[in-house]
Design an enzyme around this catalytic site. Structure first.
Site, short mmCIF file in Angstrom:
data_model
loop_
_atom_site.label_atom_id
_atom_site.label_comp_id
_atom_site.label_asym_id
_atom_site.label_seq_id
_atom_site.Cartn_x
_atom_site.Cartn_y
_atom_site.Cartn_z
N GLU A 90 -6.27 -6.79 -1.64
CA GLU A 90 -6.91 -6.85 -0.46
C GLU A 90 -8.49 -6.29 -0.30
O GLU A 90 -8.65 -5.43 -1.00
CB GLU A 90 -6.25 -5.97 0.52
N GLU A 141 0.82 -1.22 -0.11
CA GLU A 141 -0.07 -0.10 0.09
C GLU A 141 0.95 1.26 0.00
O GLU A 141 0.71 2.01 0.81
CB GLU A 141 -0.91 -0.10 1.16
#
Length: 374
Positions: free
Chosen positions: A277, A165
């Protein structure tokens, strides 16, 4: 602020996405599965997983449901508190278990001793005093050493995430973005160097005939403006990569319609795209935390029930599969094994798990792979 024009160039070169479709390999399997990095830890703490009310090996439950890909995070020197346990020996053992059940391994470099995410991207303690050139070299050497260890154990990952991320950058403060101390070009040049070092290290140990696909992962699943800004600049830095990984948690990121919009526009980069995710609650007895959490009806459009969770996953999987030119290549669920265990924090009171509080498999497990083609 510098305006990068790579996307407009990409669109000119690929004005019609169909013109680029010849480069898409339709034979690649659609990847479905989960980040099961805590599985061994939870089992050792007493966690039991069940299918048809019978204790069953969790990996058997996953693979029977049609799952074929499993993500594993790796920390440099985790403190071994709670589920922050994923050092090299731990991850290697779990990777072997995955492989023994026929699963693919997706390795996720956090380049930290603990969680790396949009709110924090802390350097490992052992790397704190390195100057930038030394840090760049350390990223390469560390990445190479991990991949070499996997290679020696016969569990070479199929996909490797270089960072987790990372739309705010990584290895802060050296590779941080959105800071005032340095010009934007300087920030991006540094992040680009760190990412290229990770890619070099990942690929360096590979022998003839071996390959690893590189993923770059951002938490911008339903936010096209942020996705575009990040990947335009990434391409400007000439960072080599194969897959765009996106996190999509609707309460943080947006509606399903916004996810679809982002997937459609991100396809202009002509890279495979994986929602790497995602999650949704199967009950409403959970702690709503974080001032930026937006639990709005349009974002949380499915009931917070086992069937609502399954319906959410079917909707997300369908959206990814409908990405132009077959570029939507998978959906990976985050922390499906998060059942309640005394002494271990359950994410959102374990509401996001794909098992109930007694460890029984929920419908979402099969819903994720319901449309998989063999």
């Amino acid at each position: 602020m510098k305006t990068v024009v790579h996307l407009s160039i990409a669109v000119i070169l690929c004005f019609s996405l169909s013109a680029c479709s010849a480069s898409v390999d339709s034979s690649k399997p659609f990847l479905v599965g989960g980040d099961i990095s805590a599985l061994t830890c939870l089992e050792e703490a007493g966690g039991v997983y069940r299918a048809d009310d019978k204790p069953t090996d969790a990996m058997e439950i996953f693979t029977r449901a049609g799952w074929n890909c499993f993500r594993l995070r790796i920390f440099v020197e985790p403190n071994k508190r709670g589920i922050v346990v994923q050092d090299l020996p731990y991850v290697l053992a779990l990777a072997k278990r995955i492989q023994s059940h026929g699963g693919r391994v997706l390795l996720d470099f956090h380049y930290s001793d603990t969680w790396a995410d949009p709110a924090k991207q802390y350097k490992p303690a052992a790397w704190e005093d390195l100057d930038f050139d030394a840090l760049e070299q350390q990223v390469e050497e560390y990445s190479a050493s991990v991949i070499e260890a996997f290679q020696k154990e016969g569990v070479l990952p199929e996909i490797v995430q270089v960072g987790n991320e990372i739309h705010p950058g990584m290895l802060w403060p050296d590779g941080k973005l959105h800071i005032d101390e340095h010009p934007v070009e300087f920030q991006w040049k540094r992040l680009g160097r760190l990412l290229k070092a990770g890619v070099r290290g990942t690929r360096r140990p590979l022998k003839d005939g071996q390959s690893v696909r590189i993923m770059i992962h951002t938490a911008t699943g339903a936010e096209w403006d942020k996705t575009q800004w990040f990947f335009d600049n990434l391409i400007e830095q000439k960072v080599p990569f194969d897959i765009i990984g996106l996190s999509y948690y609707p309460w943080w990121h947006g509606t399903l319609a916004e996810l679809k919009d982002n997937l459609g526009k991100t396809a202009a980069y002509n890279k495979d795209i994986i929602v790497v995710e995602t999650a949704y609650p199967h009950h409403d007895d959970f702690r709503r935390s974080g001032n930026d959490t937006k639990w709005t009806a349009d974002r949380m459009a499915w009931p917070q029930t086992p069937q609502g969770q399954a319906d959410f996953l079917q909707a997300v999987t369908k959206a990814v599969r409908q990405t132009p030119n077959g570029l939507g290549r998978g959906v990976i669920y985050w922390y499906p094994e998060s059942i309640p265990i005394e002494g271990i924090h359950g994410w959102f009171n374990s509401a996001m798990a794909l098992f109930d509080k007694e460890g029984n498999a929920l419908p979402g497990l099969k819903a994720l792979a319901a449309n998989e083609t063999k």
